[in-house]
Design an enzyme around this catalytic site. Structure first.
Site, PDB file in Angstrom:
ATOM      1  N   ALA A  98       9.880   1.248  -5.624  1.00 31.76           N
ATOM      2  CA  ALA A  98      10.551   2.500  -5.991  1.00 31.76           C
ATOM      3  C   ALA A  98       9.818   3.887  -5.388  1.00 31.76           C
ATOM      4  CB  ALA A  98      10.532   2.589  -7.357  1.00 31.76           C
ATOM      5  N   ALA A  99       9.348   3.667  -4.215  1.00 32.42           N
ATOM      6  CA  ALA A  99       8.264   4.854  -3.641  1.00 32.42           C
ATOM      7  C   ALA A  99       9.118   5.475  -2.541  1.00 32.42           C
ATOM      8  CB  ALA A  99       7.084   4.008  -2.923  1.00 32.42           C
ATOM      9  N   ARG A 132      19.333  11.557   1.857  1.00 35.05           N
ATOM     10  CA  ARG A 132      20.750  11.746   2.016  1.00 35.05           C
ATOM     11  C   ARG A 132      21.416  12.375   0.475  1.00 35.05           C
ATOM     12  NH1 ARG A 132      22.577   6.528   4.647  1.00 35.05           N
ATOM     13  NH2 ARG A 132      20.796   5.754   3.817  1.00 35.05           N
ATOM     14  N   LYS A 144      16.149  10.317  -5.581  1.00 38.46           N
ATOM     15  CA  LYS A 144      17.580   9.580  -5.629  1.00 38.46           C
ATOM     16  C   LYS A 144      17.516   8.382  -6.767  1.00 38.46           C
ATOM     17  CE  LYS A 144      17.016   5.774  -2.360  1.00 38.46           C
ATOM     18  NZ  LYS A 144      17.469   5.209  -1.293  1.00 38.46           N
ATOM     19  N   GLN A 163       1.981   4.017  -3.814  1.00 42.14           N
ATOM     20  CA  GLN A 163       2.163   3.858  -2.361  1.00 42.14           C
ATOM     21  C   GLN A 163       1.963   5.266  -1.707  1.00 42.14           C
ATOM     22  OE1 GLN A 163       5.552   2.546  -0.494  1.00 42.14           O
ATOM     23  NE2 GLN A 163       4.454   1.540   1.198  1.00 42.14           N
ATOM     24  N   GLY A 176       6.412   0.985   4.778  1.00 43.60           N
ATOM     25  CA  GLY A 176       7.347  -0.374   4.930  1.00 43.60           C
ATOM     26  C   GLY A 176       7.331  -0.911   3.611  1.00 43.60           C
ATOM     27  N   TYR A 217      36.604  18.107 -33.889  1.00 45.51           N
ATOM     28  CA  TYR A 217      35.527  18.065 -33.532  1.00 45.51           C
ATOM     29  C   TYR A 217      34.899  17.613 -34.997  1.00 45.51           C
ATOM     30  CZ  TYR A 217      30.479  18.183 -32.859  1.00 45.51           C
ATOM     31  OH  TYR A 217      29.147  17.860 -32.534  1.00 45.51           O
ATOM     32  N   ASN A 265      42.495  11.188 -44.171  1.00 49.99           N
ATOM     33  CA  ASN A 265      43.237  11.751 -42.932  1.00 49.99           C
ATOM     34  C   ASN A 265      42.413  13.062 -42.923  1.00 49.99           C
ATOM     35  OD1 ASN A 265      45.996  11.477 -41.422  1.00 49.99           O
ATOM     36  ND2 ASN A 265      45.634  13.884 -42.375  1.00 49.99           N
ATOM     37  N   ALA A 320      45.015  23.482 -46.191  1.00 48.28           N
ATOM     38  CA  ALA A 320      44.978  23.687 -44.766  1.00 48.28           C
ATOM     39  C   ALA A 320      44.520  25.169 -44.372  1.00 48.28           C
ATOM     40  CB  ALA A 320      46.758  23.702 -44.125  1.00 48.28           C
TER      41      ALA A 320
HETATM   42  C1  UD1 Z   1      15.457  -3.161   3.773  1.00 46.24           C
HETATM   43  C2  UD1 Z   1      15.210  -4.608   4.439  1.00 46.24           C
HETATM   44  C3  UD1 Z   1      16.399  -5.174   5.110  1.00 46.24           C
HETATM   45  C4  UD1 Z   1      17.536  -5.331   4.127  1.00 46.24           C
HETATM   46  C5  UD1 Z   1      17.771  -3.880   3.452  1.00 46.24           C
HETATM   47  C6  UD1 Z   1      18.564  -4.012   2.289  1.00 46.24           C
HETATM   48  C7  UD1 Z   1      12.726  -4.693   5.137  1.00 46.24           C
HETATM   49  C8  UD1 Z   1      11.952  -4.270   6.362  1.00 46.24           C
HETATM   50  N1  UD1 Z   1      14.139  -4.629   5.709  1.00 46.24           N
HETATM   51  O1  UD1 Z   1      15.720  -2.429   4.821  1.00 46.24           O
HETATM   52  O2  UD1 Z   1      16.414  -6.471   5.715  1.00 46.24           O
HETATM   53  O3  UD1 Z   1      18.838  -5.444   4.853  1.00 46.24           O
HETATM   54  O4  UD1 Z   1      16.560  -3.479   2.917  1.00 46.24           O
HETATM   55  O5  UD1 Z   1      18.893  -3.094   1.500  1.00 46.24           O
HETATM   56  O6  UD1 Z   1      12.392  -4.868   4.051  1.00 46.24           O
HETATM   57  N2  UD1 Z   1      10.275   1.230  -0.025  1.00 46.24           N
HETATM   58  C9  UD1 Z   1       9.214   1.733  -0.615  1.00 46.24           C
HETATM   59  N3  UD1 Z   1       8.030   1.932   0.392  1.00 46.24           N
HETATM   60  C10 UD1 Z   1       8.171   1.869   1.789  1.00 46.24           C
HETATM   61  C11 UD1 Z   1       9.412   1.639   2.147  1.00 46.24           C
HETATM   62  C12 UD1 Z   1      10.315   1.285   1.425  1.00 46.24           C
HETATM   63  O7  UD1 Z   1       8.899   1.636  -1.759  1.00 46.24           O
HETATM   64  O8  UD1 Z   1       7.412   1.842   2.296  1.00 46.24           O
HETATM   65  C13 UD1 Z   1      11.502   1.007  -1.034  1.00 46.24           C
HETATM   66  C14 UD1 Z   1      12.572   1.973  -0.832  1.00 46.24           C
HETATM   67  O9  UD1 Z   1      12.362   3.127  -1.896  1.00 46.24           O
HETATM   68  C15 UD1 Z   1      13.584   1.166  -1.472  1.00 46.24           C
HETATM   69  C16 UD1 Z   1      13.279  -0.208  -0.756  1.00 46.24           C
HETATM   70  O10 UD1 Z   1      11.958  -0.311  -0.698  1.00 46.24           O
HETATM   71  O11 UD1 Z   1      13.975   0.992  -2.877  1.00 46.24           O
HETATM   72  C17 UD1 Z   1      13.769  -0.627   0.844  1.00 46.24           C
HETATM   73  O12 UD1 Z   1      13.587   0.294   1.492  1.00 46.24           O
HETATM   74  P1  UD1 Z   1      14.633   0.840   2.660  1.00 46.24           P
HETATM   75  O13 UD1 Z   1      14.085   1.664   3.328  1.00 46.24           O
HETATM   76  O14 UD1 Z   1      15.913   1.038   2.029  1.00 46.24           O
HETATM   77  O15 UD1 Z   1      14.774  -0.494   3.573  1.00 46.24           O
HETATM   78  P2  UD1 Z   1      15.645  -0.891   4.753  1.00 46.24           P
HETATM   79  O16 UD1 Z   1      14.898  -0.453   5.920  1.00 46.24           O
HETATM   80  O17 UD1 Z   1      17.100  -0.304   4.503  1.00 46.24           O
END
Ligand code: UD1
Ligand code: CA
Length: 421
Positions: free
Chosen positions: A11-12, A17, A24, A74, A79, A334, A345, A391
């Site tokens: 959740a980092a 978008r 989000k 993180q 990644g 209400y 009633n 009433a």
């Molecule tokens: C990832 C998968 C992909 C899969 C897709 C499904 C990898 C490399 N790829 O891709 O195969 O099809 O999810 O939705 O894992 N997050 C962090 N820290 C980071 C990066 C991401 O906490 O450094 C969290 C994001 O908040 C999110 C989740 O990890 O909740 C997935 O990250 P996201 O960037 O959406 O992954 P994708 O590149 O879409």
């Protein structure tokens, strides 16, 4: 042997978008935050030991998730593999399974997590993935299988070859790992890919190369793994959840006249043979008995408890209302912070005046009472059993049982007044 079962919720991530001042992950679906739903799905699957990896807007996310779970931080988004690495201190020394979930995938069924977990345990798999078959797999990691159907690797969209692009089986981003094997594989992942990231998905190939067993569960209902990236997806997921919840009530014996225009939040109880008319909203935690009739266009808010055979008609809003058997609030009322006995009633346009600008106060109405139309009940106020309110009254004082209360100006007629004006 006692097996640990943990969950890591990623959740980092940032997510731009949504065009929001907030993360989000704290956007709400039916009143509950996206990331809260992700964590609760793990809890409902029976997992007690949960770690959330937070980073972007971490205070906001932590406030929503509270103090009953653990946190890992993180600092830089390097990644999904890197995200999980931040939580390894909680995995050290444990034996068993860890579910890894995406914080932005909120409507996954807990049952699906259990299927994943059970397959992983029964087949002794070091990694079990949740996958799906998509007609349009663009953007997702592709599942590469060998001729025997075994999973070889997950290849990210940006790293795919032309032939891999055509693969329709995708990685949902939800996994079950053997804790010990995950810890060992994480040490080997390197950011040598097109995005320069540590991919969690690389652990699959690493495990396979070590001769460990990996596998997958293909999700039956593709909507379960939908993520939330923008407000269009937020609406889509709300719709999916709405239909899922409504369908469940219908299976349990509730009549819903219009599945698309009835909004029942999570954790609502509705008894058999109750009918819900269109454009009705029912909030979480509400309990409705059997043979009730609700709506159209009514709003049943938090804290309401309706006995059997209660009727809430059109354009009625009720909040923290405890309503006894057979009572009726048929139109345009209400009723908030109140206890209404059985067989009452409540006439059209009745209002509980429950708020004086500082405090909320209660209205109590005894059994078999009759409240005339357009009555204001200025709380705190108590009406005894079998009381009758004329009433148009504004009731500011308690009414004894079996009494009539009239609280309005007597009418005067000025004859000829309008003719001579
Ligand atoms: C990832 C998968 C992909 C899969 C897709 C499904 C990898 C490399 N790829 O891709 O195969 O099809 O999810 O939705 O894992 N997050 C962090 N820290 C980071 C990066 C991401 O906490 O450094 C969290 C994001 O908040 C999110 C989740 O990890 O909740 C997935 O990250 P996201 O960037 O959406 O992954 P994708 O590149 O879409
Ligand atoms: Ca009125």
């Amino acid at each position: 042997m006692e097996q640990d079962v943990m969950a890591i919720v990623m959740a980092a991530g940032k997510g731009t978008r949504m065009k929001s001042k907030k993360s989000k992950l704290v956007q709400k679906i039916y009143g509950k935050e996206v990331v809260k739903r992700a964590v609760e799905n793990a809890e409902k699957a029976g997992v007690k030991d949960i770690v959330a990896v937070v980073g972007y807007k971490k205070e906001e996310v932590m406030e929503v998730l509270g103090e009953n779970i653990k946190y890992a931080f993180q600092e830089e988004m390097l990644g999904t593999g890197h995200a999980v690495m931040q939580a390894t201190k909680y995995l050290e020394g444990k034996k068993g399974k860890v579910l890894v979930l995406n914080g932005d995938v909120p409507i996954l069924r807990p049952e699906t997590l259990n299927t994943l977990l059970n397959k992983s345990i029964e087949n002794k798999e070091s990694a079990t993935l949740l996958t799906a078959i998509y007609d349009n797999p663009t953007g997702y990691g592709r599942i590469v299988r060998d001729v025997g159907g075994n999973i070889e690797a997950i290849v990210e969209e940006k790293d795919t070859t032309e032939s891999q692009k055509a693969i329709k089986e995708i990685n949902a981003g939800i996994y079950c790992f053997d804790i010990v094997e995950l810890l060992s594989a994480l040490k080997e992942i390197k950011p040598n890919n097109s995005q320069g990231e540590y991919y969690l998905t690389d652990v699959i190939k690493i495990m396979n190369d070590k001769g460990l067993k990996t596998g997958a569960v293909i999700v039956e209902d593709n909507t379960e793994i939908l993520g939330v990236n923008d407000r269009i997806q937020l609406e889509m997921l709300t719709k999916v959840l709405q239909i899922r919840i409504n369908t469940e009530h219908m299976r349990n014996g509730v009549t819903i006249e219009d599945i698309n225009n009835t909004y029942i939040y999570d954790d609502v109880e509705i008894g058999m043979d109750t009918i819900i008319h269109p454009n009705t909203t029912i909030k979480s935690g509400v309990v409705i008995g059997e043979d009730c009739e609700i709506g159209p266009n009514s709003y049943i808010r938090e804290g309401c408890k309706l006995a059997n055979k209660v009727k809430i008609g059109s354009f009625v809003e009720i909040k923290k209302a405890i309503i006894g058997e057979g009572s009726k609030v048929p139109h345009l009322s209400y009723m908030g912070d109140c206890e209404i006995g059985s067989h009452c009633n409540i006439g059209c346009g009745t209002i509980t005046c429950n708020y004086d600008g500082f405090h909320k106060s209660k209205t109590i109405i005894g059994d078999k009472s009759f409240i005339g139309s357009n009555t204001n009940l200025v709380a705190p106020v108590t009406l005894g059993d079998n009381s009758f309110v004329a009433a148009g009254s504004t009731i500011t004082e308690d009414v004894p049982a079996d009494s009539l209360a009239i609280a309005r100006q007597r009418q005067t007629n000025k004859e000829g007044w309008n003719k001579n004006k």
